[in-house]
Design a protein around this motif. Structure first.
Motif, PDB file in Angstrom:
ATOM      1  N   SER A 135     -19.521  40.273 -99.539  1.00 56.34           N
ATOM      2  CA  SER A 135     -19.580  40.069 -98.089  1.00 56.34           C
ATOM      3  C   SER A 135     -19.805  38.618 -97.687  1.00 56.34           C
ATOM      4  CB  SER A 135     -20.665  40.940 -97.473  1.00 56.34           C
ATOM      5  OG  SER A 135     -21.921  40.546 -97.953  1.00 56.34           O
ATOM      6  N   TYR A 136     -20.423  37.812 -98.514  1.00 59.42           N
ATOM      7  CA  TYR A 136     -20.662  36.393 -98.229  1.00 59.42           C
ATOM      8  C   TYR A 136     -21.326  36.175 -96.879  1.00 59.42           C
ATOM      9  CZ  TYR A 136     -17.436  35.900-102.103  1.00 59.42           C
ATOM     10  OH  TYR A 136     -16.825  36.014-103.320  1.00 59.42           O
ATOM     11  N   ASN A 137     -22.283  37.012 -96.520  1.00 58.79           N
ATOM     12  CA  ASN A 137     -23.066  36.919 -95.282  1.00 58.79           C
ATOM     13  C   ASN A 137     -22.238  36.979 -94.005  1.00 58.79           C
ATOM     14  OD1 ASN A 137     -25.502  36.792 -96.668  1.00 58.79           O
ATOM     15  ND2 ASN A 137     -25.343  34.579 -96.909  1.00 58.79           N
ATOM     16  N   MET A 138     -21.065  37.592 -94.047  1.00 64.05           N
ATOM     17  CA  MET A 138     -20.293  37.840 -92.830  1.00 64.05           C
ATOM     18  C   MET A 138     -20.812  39.130 -92.211  1.00 64.05           C
ATOM     19  SD  MET A 138     -16.455  36.889 -93.866  1.00 64.05           S
ATOM     20  CE  MET A 138     -16.125  35.566 -94.993  1.00 64.05           C
ATOM     21  N   THR A 139     -21.183  39.070 -90.947  1.00 63.91           N
ATOM     22  CA  THR A 139     -21.922  40.173 -90.326  1.00 63.91           C
ATOM     23  C   THR A 139     -21.146  41.485 -90.321  1.00 63.91           C
ATOM     24  OG1 THR A 139     -21.154  39.436 -88.157  1.00 63.91           O
ATOM     25  CG2 THR A 139     -23.310  38.656 -88.883  1.00 63.91           C
ATOM     26  N   GLY A 140     -19.849  41.452 -90.042  1.00 62.77           N
ATOM     27  CA  GLY A 140     -19.064  42.679 -90.016  1.00 62.77           C
ATOM     28  C   GLY A 140     -18.972  43.334 -91.378  1.00 62.77           C
ATOM     29  N   LEU A 141     -18.839  42.526 -92.417  1.00 65.11           N
ATOM     30  CA  LEU A 141     -18.747  43.067 -93.771  1.00 65.11           C
ATOM     31  C   LEU A 141     -20.096  43.587 -94.260  1.00 65.11           C
ATOM     32  CD1 LEU A 141     -16.418  40.346 -95.296  1.00 65.11           C
ATOM     33  CD2 LEU A 141     -15.785  42.534 -94.303  1.00 65.11           C
ATOM     34  N   VAL A 142     -21.161  42.883 -93.890  1.00 61.96           N
ATOM     35  CA  VAL A 142     -22.509  43.359 -94.238  1.00 61.96           C
ATOM     36  C   VAL A 142     -22.786  44.682 -93.523  1.00 61.96           C
ATOM     37  CG1 VAL A 142     -24.972  42.844 -94.049  1.00 61.96           C
ATOM     38  CG2 VAL A 142     -23.381  41.058 -94.766  1.00 61.96           C
ATOM     39  N   ALA A 143     -22.397  44.771 -92.250  1.00 63.43           N
ATOM     40  CA  ALA A 143     -22.596  46.019 -91.501  1.00 63.43           C
ATOM     41  C   ALA A 143     -21.782  47.155 -92.114  1.00 63.43           C
ATOM     42  CB  ALA A 143     -22.205  45.819 -90.041  1.00 63.43           C
ATOM     43  N   GLY A 144     -20.545  46.870 -92.508  1.00 63.53           N
ATOM     44  CA  GLY A 144     -19.725  47.898 -93.148  1.00 63.53           C
ATOM     45  C   GLY A 144     -20.341  48.392 -94.441  1.00 63.53           C
ATOM     46  N   ALA A 145     -20.843  47.468 -95.261  1.00 61.03           N
ATOM     47  CA  ALA A 145     -21.497  47.861 -96.513  1.00 61.03           C
ATOM     48  C   ALA A 145     -22.775  48.652 -96.235  1.00 61.03           C
ATOM     49  CB  ALA A 145     -21.802  46.628 -97.353  1.00 61.03           C
ATOM     50  N   THR A 146     -23.518  48.251 -95.198  1.00 65.24           N
ATOM     51  CA  THR A 146     -24.739  48.968 -94.841  1.00 65.24           C
ATOM     52  C   THR A 146     -24.434  50.395 -94.411  1.00 65.24           C
ATOM     53  OG1 THR A 146     -25.740  46.888 -94.137  1.00 65.24           O
ATOM     54  CG2 THR A 146     -26.777  48.912 -93.353  1.00 65.24           C
ATOM     55  N   PHE A 147     -23.406  50.561 -93.586  1.00 65.91           N
ATOM     56  CA  PHE A 147     -23.025  51.916 -93.189  1.00 65.91           C
ATOM     57  C   PHE A 147     -22.446  52.690 -94.373  1.00 65.91           C
ATOM     58  CE2 PHE A 147     -23.287  50.302 -88.821  1.00 65.91           C
ATOM     59  CZ  PHE A 147     -24.007  51.342 -88.256  1.00 65.91           C
ATOM     60  N   GLY A 148     -21.857  52.009 -95.321  1.00 65.99           N
ATOM     61  CA  GLY A 148     -21.405  52.667 -96.545  1.00 65.99           C
ATOM     62  C   GLY A 148     -22.570  53.215 -97.343  1.00 65.99           C
ATOM     63  N   PHE A 149     -23.637  52.416 -97.454  1.00 64.95           N
ATOM     64  CA  PHE A 149     -24.843  52.893 -98.146  1.00 64.95           C
ATOM     65  C   PHE A 149     -25.493  54.050 -97.385  1.00 64.95           C
ATOM     66  CE2 PHE A 149     -24.957  48.567-100.151  1.00 64.95           C
ATOM     67  CZ  PHE A 149     -24.777  49.010-101.455  1.00 64.95           C
ATOM     68  N   LEU A 150     -25.523  53.953 -96.059  1.00 64.12           N
ATOM     69  CA  LEU A 150     -26.063  55.042 -95.243  1.00 64.12           C
ATOM     70  C   LEU A 150     -25.247  56.322 -95.442  1.00 64.12           C
ATOM     71  CD1 LEU A 150     -28.034  56.029 -93.029  1.00 64.12           C
ATOM     72  CD2 LEU A 150     -26.334  55.263 -91.364  1.00 64.12           C
ATOM     73  N   ALA A 151     -23.926  56.194 -95.468  1.00 63.15           N
ATOM     74  CA  ALA A 151     -23.062  57.354 -95.701  1.00 63.15           C
ATOM     75  C   ALA A 151     -23.282  57.925 -97.098  1.00 63.15           C
ATOM     76  CB  ALA A 151     -21.602  56.972 -95.502  1.00 63.15           C
ATOM     77  N   THR A 152     -23.557  57.065 -98.072  1.00 65.92           N
ATOM     78  CA  THR A 152     -23.842  57.537 -99.426  1.00 65.92           C
ATOM     79  C   THR A 152     -25.100  58.400 -99.437  1.00 65.92           C
ATOM     80  OG1 THR A 152     -22.825  55.558-100.365  1.00 65.92           O
ATOM     81  CG2 THR A 152     -24.296  56.805-101.791  1.00 65.92           C
ATOM     82  N   ILE A 153     -26.136  57.933 -98.756  1.00 66.60           N
ATOM     83  CA  ILE A 153     -27.382  58.702 -98.685  1.00 66.60           C
ATOM     84  C   ILE A 153     -27.147  60.029 -97.975  1.00 66.60           C
ATOM     85  CG2 ILE A 153     -29.706  58.723 -97.673  1.00 66.60           C
ATOM     86  CD1 ILE A 153     -29.714  55.648 -98.159  1.00 66.60           C
TER      87      ILE A 153
END
Length: 123
Positions: A82-100
């Motif tokens: 993600s290289y600290n790009m907010t949209g990519l970090v948010a996408g990865a965060t929602f990916g982790f949330l969806a995993t849980i």
């Protein structure tokens, strides 16, 4: 489903630095969305009663297991690229949330199917 959709939209609307990492994330989220929708339709229209040749609890469990593992891998790859790009970090965060949430759904569906099968033997 909502967290998968939000993660997909966040990654889709961001500038990518690694095409293959985010393409993989998008493919995994879309496939999970389609399969979840498929199982919802099966349950809503009670198709599982007509197709008795398929073990639906096992099919749903395997879907959640494989989808959760692939989603976890995709989220890890997306977070690492993600290289600290907010949209990519948010996408990865929602990916982790969806995993849980997929793990919780897998646990609850497995628990319900085991309870249903064990109680139906005694009635």
């Amino acid at each position: 489903q909502i967290s998968l959709l939000i993660g997909f939209i966040c990654v889709n609307n961001s500038q990518w630095t690694n095409y293959s990492a985010y393409s993989y994330f998008q493919i995994v989220t879309m496939c999970d969305l389609v399969m979840i929708l498929f199982f919802y339709i099966i349950h809503i229209f009670r198709i599982y009663r007509k197709l008795t040749c398929v073990s639906w609890p096992l099919a749903e469990f395997l879907h959640y297991l494989i989808g959760t593992i692939l989603l976890l891998i995709a989220s890890i790859v997306a977070a690492s690229q993600s290289y600290n790009m907010t949209g990519l970090v948010a996408g990865a965060t929602f990916g982790f949330l969806a995993t849980i949430l997929c793990v919780l759904s897998m646990w609850s569906s497995y628990k319900v199917s085991c309870i249903t099968q064990s109680t139906s033997k005694y009635h």
